[in-house]
Motif scaffolding. Structure first.
Motif, PDB file in Angstrom:
ATOM      1  N   GLY A  77       0.882  -1.143  -0.072  1.00  0.00           N
ATOM      2  CA  GLY A  77      -0.055  -0.020  -0.003  1.00  0.00           C
ATOM      3  C   GLY A  77       1.078   1.413  -0.094  1.00  0.00           C
ATOM      4  N   LYS A  78       0.590   2.390  -0.552  1.00  0.00           N
ATOM      5  CA  LYS A  78       1.193   3.324  -0.479  1.00  0.00           C
ATOM      6  C   LYS A  78       0.496   4.705  -0.604  1.00  0.00           C
ATOM      7  N   ILE A  79       0.969   5.703  -0.070  1.00  0.00           N
ATOM      8  CA  ILE A  79       0.098   6.978  -0.077  1.00  0.00           C
ATOM      9  C   ILE A  79       1.253   8.073  -0.496  1.00  0.00           C
ATOM     10  N   GLU A  80       0.665   8.947  -1.486  1.00  0.00           N
ATOM     11  CA  GLU A  80       1.658   9.755  -2.147  1.00  0.00           C
ATOM     12  C   GLU A  80       0.880  11.269  -1.864  1.00  0.00           C
ATOM     13  N   ALA A  81       1.500  12.287  -1.552  1.00  0.00           N
ATOM     14  CA  ALA A  81       1.127  13.763  -1.645  1.00  0.00           C
ATOM     15  C   ALA A  81       2.201  14.326  -2.749  1.00  0.00           C
ATOM     16  N   THR A  82       1.500  14.920  -3.756  1.00  0.00           N
ATOM     17  CA  THR A  82       2.238  15.749  -4.498  1.00  0.00           C
ATOM     18  C   THR A  82       1.697  17.024  -5.095  1.00  0.00           C
ATOM     19  N   TYR A  83       2.625  17.790  -5.620  1.00  0.00           N
ATOM     20  CA  TYR A  83       2.097  19.080  -6.221  1.00  0.00           C
ATOM     21  C   TYR A  83       2.730  19.059  -7.715  1.00  0.00           C
ATOM     22  N   SER A  84       1.644  19.718  -8.659  1.00  0.00           N
ATOM     23  CA  SER A  84       1.938  19.657 -10.318  1.00  0.00           C
ATOM     24  C   SER A  84       2.327  20.941 -10.557  1.00  0.00           C
ATOM     25  N   ILE A  85       3.345  20.848 -11.369  1.00  0.00           N
ATOM     26  CA  ILE A  85       3.718  22.005 -12.106  1.00  0.00           C
ATOM     27  C   ILE A  85       3.334  21.684 -13.500  1.00  0.00           C
ATOM     28  N   PRO A  86       2.180  22.584 -13.939  1.00  0.00           N
ATOM     29  CA  PRO A  86       1.427  22.160 -15.232  1.00  0.00           C
ATOM     30  C   PRO A  86       2.426  22.025 -16.400  1.00  0.00           C
ATOM     31  N   LEU A  87       2.458  20.935 -17.340  1.00  0.00           N
ATOM     32  CA  LEU A  87       3.273  20.718 -18.468  1.00  0.00           C
ATOM     33  C   LEU A  87       4.634  20.580 -18.088  1.00  0.00           C
TER      34      LEU A  87
ATOM     35  N   GLY B 137       6.040  13.364  -2.370  1.00  0.00           N
ATOM     36  CA  GLY B 137       6.761  12.497  -1.422  1.00  0.00           C
ATOM     37  C   GLY B 137       5.707  11.455  -1.424  1.00  0.00           C
ATOM     38  N   GLY B 138       6.098  10.225  -0.696  1.00  0.00           N
ATOM     39  CA  GLY B 138       5.100   9.096  -0.477  1.00  0.00           C
ATOM     40  C   GLY B 138       5.686   8.157   0.771  1.00  0.00           C
ATOM     41  N   ALA B 139       4.755   7.240   1.260  1.00  0.00           N
ATOM     42  CA  ALA B 139       5.286   5.908   1.910  1.00  0.00           C
ATOM     43  C   ALA B 139       4.653   4.782   1.396  1.00  0.00           C
ATOM     44  N   ARG B 140       5.505   3.715   1.504  1.00  0.00           N
ATOM     45  CA  ARG B 140       5.227   2.411   0.911  1.00  0.00           C
ATOM     46  C   ARG B 140       5.054   1.438   2.224  1.00  0.00           C
ATOM     47  N   PHE B 141       4.092   0.805   2.284  1.00  0.00           N
ATOM     48  CA  PHE B 141       3.680   0.004   3.382  1.00  0.00           C
ATOM     49  C   PHE B 141       3.907  -1.451   2.853  1.00  0.00           C
ATOM     50  N   SER B 142       4.613  -2.304   3.297  1.00  0.00           N
ATOM     51  CA  SER B 142       4.874  -3.684   3.002  1.00  0.00           C
ATOM     52  C   SER B 142       5.600  -4.521   3.583  1.00  0.00           C
ATOM     53  N   SER B 143       5.083  -5.729   4.068  1.00  0.00           N
ATOM     54  CA  SER B 143       6.047  -6.587   4.928  1.00  0.00           C
ATOM     55  C   SER B 143       6.373  -5.928   6.268  1.00  0.00           C
ATOM     56  N   ASP B 144       5.272  -5.443   7.090  1.00  0.00           N
ATOM     57  CA  ASP B 144       5.438  -4.661   8.158  1.00  0.00           C
ATOM     58  C   ASP B 144       6.468  -3.496   8.393  1.00  0.00           C
ATOM     59  N   LYS B 145       6.935  -2.895   7.065  1.00  0.00           N
ATOM     60  CA  LYS B 145       7.849  -1.870   6.796  1.00  0.00           C
ATOM     61  C   LYS B 145       7.236  -0.642   6.108  1.00  0.00           C
ATOM     62  N   VAL B 146       7.392   0.594   6.709  1.00  0.00           N
ATOM     63  CA  VAL B 146       7.311   1.530   6.051  1.00  0.00           C
ATOM     64  C   VAL B 146       8.501   2.313   5.341  1.00  0.00           C
ATOM     65  N   ARG B 147       8.246   2.477   4.281  1.00  0.00           N
ATOM     66  CA  ARG B 147       9.570   3.175   3.374  1.00  0.00           C
ATOM     67  C   ARG B 147       9.045   4.345   2.953  1.00  0.00           C
ATOM     68  N   PRO B 148       9.537   5.508   3.399  1.00  0.00           N
ATOM     69  CA  PRO B 148       9.410   6.743   2.773  1.00  0.00           C
ATOM     70  C   PRO B 148      10.122   6.878   1.511  1.00  0.00           C
ATOM     71  N   TYR B 149       9.686   7.881   0.770  1.00  0.00           N
ATOM     72  CA  TYR B 149      10.477   8.117  -0.777  1.00  0.00           C
ATOM     73  C   TYR B 149       9.760   9.484  -1.281  1.00  0.00           C
ATOM     74  N   GLY B 150      10.815  10.019  -2.183  1.00  0.00           N
ATOM     75  CA  GLY B 150      10.641  11.080  -2.932  1.00  0.00           C
ATOM     76  C   GLY B 150       9.815  10.453  -4.411  1.00  0.00           C
ATOM     77  N   THR B 151       8.997  11.200  -5.060  1.00  0.00           N
ATOM     78  CA  THR B 151       8.570  10.899  -6.388  1.00  0.00           C
ATOM     79  C   THR B 151       8.514  12.017  -7.397  1.00  0.00           C
ATOM     80  N   VAL B 152       8.770  11.625  -8.537  1.00  0.00           N
ATOM     81  CA  VAL B 152       8.837  12.640  -9.575  1.00  0.00           C
ATOM     82  C   VAL B 152       8.089  11.993 -10.797  1.00  0.00           C
ATOM     83  N   ALA B 153       7.092  12.719 -11.580  1.00  0.00           N
ATOM     84  CA  ALA B 153       6.238  12.327 -12.590  1.00  0.00           C
ATOM     85  C   ALA B 153       6.337  13.215 -13.774  1.00  0.00           C
ATOM     86  N   VAL B 154       6.996  12.978 -14.793  1.00  0.00           N
ATOM     87  CA  VAL B 154       6.992  13.907 -16.120  1.00  0.00           C
ATOM     88  C   VAL B 154       5.793  13.320 -17.006  1.00  0.00           C
ATOM     89  N   PRO B 155       5.025  14.183 -17.535  1.00  0.00           N
ATOM     90  CA  PRO B 155       4.013  13.947 -18.448  1.00  0.00           C
ATOM     91  C   PRO B 155       4.487  13.446 -19.747  1.00  0.00           C
TER      92      PRO B 155
END
Length: 165
Positions: A107-117, A123-141
């Motif tokens: 399971g993951k939860i992500e909070a992001t801000y979009s810069i149009p175009l 950032g987000g957090a990934r929940f798996s196997s009794d561990k929580v892993r924080p991470y940064g995320t970037v998505a380019v359209p």
């Protein structure tokens, strides 16, 4: 682990019911990833909630990777056939035992801000196997509903596509 995964899924379902006016829709992710000290693939399904350039995205999915069961192997026979064998006794085994694919739910939860175009960052957090892993995320359209997405954090890396509906 199932209890924690169920709690994350329940929290995501409640969040989806509470803020329908902010909902943008369903998204799917397909990533090559390194998690749990292994390389594999992630297939996830999420729901994007947006307001004023900010988004909150709960995601559930499966991490698919090569498992630890080395007991069975495929043997090439002299007649050109390949059969599954048990390495402990040499006996033939069901072909399905040679498939060493393993799956872990996440399971993951992500909070992001979009810069149009330009990009979506956050950032987000990934929940798996009794561990929580924080991470940064970037998505380019790449197209209006398709993005190349990368995640990076301690002991977790992923790169793939995010598709919105």
């Amino acid at each position: 682990m199932i209890k924690k995964f169920g709690a994350v899924a329940l929290a995501a379902a409640i969040a989806l019911q509470c803020v329908p006016a902010m909902a943008n829709g369903i998204m799917v992710e397909a990533n090559g990833a390194r998690a749990h000290g292994r390389w594999g693939g992630e297939l996830g399904l999420g729901y994007t909630l947006s307001a004023g350039g900010f988004s909150l995205r709960p995601i559930v999915g499966a991490f698919i990777y090569q498992g630890d069961n080395d007991r069975y192997y495929e043997d090439d026979l002299s007649n050109g056939q390949t059969r599954c064998r048990d390495s402990t006794n040499g006996q033939f085994a069901k072909d399905s035992l040679c498939d060493n694919t393993a799956v872990k739910a996440y399971g993951k939860i992500e909070a992001t801000y979009s810069i149009p175009l330009v990009a979506e960052i956050g950032g987000g957090a990934r929940f798996s196997s009794d561990k929580v892993r924080p991470y940064g995320t970037v998505a380019v359209p790449l197209a209006p509903k398709i993005s190349v997405k990368g995640n990076a954090g301690p002991k977790y890396y992923a790169l793939g596509l995010k598709v919105g509906f």
